[in-house]
Design a protein around this motif. Sequence first.
Motif, short mmCIF file in Angstrom:
data_model
loop_
_atom_site.label_atom_id
_atom_site.label_comp_id
_atom_site.label_asym_id
_atom_site.label_seq_id
_atom_site.Cartn_x
_atom_site.Cartn_y
_atom_site.Cartn_z
N LYS A 301 1.06 -1.10 0.17
CA LYS A 301 -0.23 0.21 0.03
C LYS A 301 1.05 1.08 -0.39
O LYS A 301 0.13 2.45 0.02
N LEU A 305 -1.01 4.78 -0.12
CA LEU A 305 -0.75 5.83 1.02
C LEU A 305 0.65 7.44 0.11
O LEU A 305 -0.33 8.14 0.78
N HIS A 308 -1.91 9.01 -1.41
CA HIS A 308 -2.76 10.27 -1.32
C HIS A 308 -2.14 11.19 -0.25
O HIS A 308 -2.95 12.39 -0.67
N PHE A 371 -6.52 7.02 5.07
CA PHE A 371 -6.11 6.86 4.58
C PHE A 371 -6.52 5.49 4.69
O PHE A 371 -7.11 4.35 4.24
#
Length: 374
Positions: A301, A305, A308, A371
């Motif tokens: 991820k 992230l 984001h 997130f």
Amino acid sequence: MTKAAPLTHVPLIDLSLQVKPVKAAILKDWAEALDKGAYINGPHGKALEAELAKFLGVKHVVGCNSGTDALLLAVRALGIGPGDEVLVPSFSFFATAEVVSLAGAKPVFCDIRPDSCLLDLGEVRKKLTRRTKAIMPVHLFGRVFDVAELKALLKKAGRADVKVIEDTAQALGATLKGKRAGSLGEAAGISFYPTKNLAAAGDAGALATNDDAVAATARRLREHGMPQRYTHTEIGYNSRLDELQAIALRHKLPLLDRWNAARRQRAERYAKLFKGLPLGLPQQGAGDVWHQYTVRVKGGKREALRQHLVAAKIGCSVFYPTGMHQQKPYAKGAPKLPVTEAAGAEVLSLPMFAELTAAQQSTVAKAVREFFAA
Ligand SMILES: *Cc1c(COP(=O)(O)O)cnc(C)c1O
């Protein structure tokens, strides 16, 4: 029509804030240096070397052009060259291995420990050969590598002759058991690159050592291998520390311990703000200096992230996406280093600097929480 509230930008680092308390004093001394025409090998350069030596608790500091050059001067001054091997952790900035190659020696890439991201001693034990002349541990992200532990290992292996060069680019001011990083091995390279904990107004660096011969050789090498004017005894470099950088650094050095303490406090604040999130949080000891606040994002991820946070105008960066052993000049026939490669896929550095406010940290935490809530 009402406008949406603008996003508050939190930078990864804000260089203008660090210089603020000393800007007027720097400008005054710069004006004087300009009037005098003293740009190179001036009194401030010499004074800075003495002040840094005292700060670090070492016998000699040799100022030079950059942290990279400081490490290169260290490698060369220790007599390392063609046919020699230097063990380096692969998870570092490229300069760590580059200087070994520039000196004509071979960097041997070692994996890191998963918890600290620092050189793994098990790897040292495995990769030590009779050609190993030095080991260059990196105090990565401001966390001190335990040089005494490495020295004990070398002694046990009957290899106390192997030199330790500390890459202290990211850890100036850090301490371990009462000693400063940069004073623990045979030589150390320090960087004053503008994003480092002690920042010049451009490029600058310094070598630190307790060895008289290493210091003398480094002084010659930084000035074209020239012990006396126009007598050259070896092939050197043009790598002097310029006077304007020395002035900026002299005004900032007295504030470094305070700045590093502020970084520690901000790291503690992040740890509280991020509690309970599925993030690997960084650990550093009481004497470490948090050059970066680097979290680990598992489960593939990290990139999501990062995007984001970029969209939320939060400064963030990946130090380092790949190990040096995976870079083109070194990739051919390179070993697999799984811990380094996993770190490259998971690390994300968040805003960290001494002047970072509680409100800014809350903004960062809010964006990170969003997130994981989505
Ligand atoms: C910054 C850095 C260097 C190089 O320093 P420069 O002053 O940019 O040449 C070397 N090693 C590490 C780990 C660094 O972070």
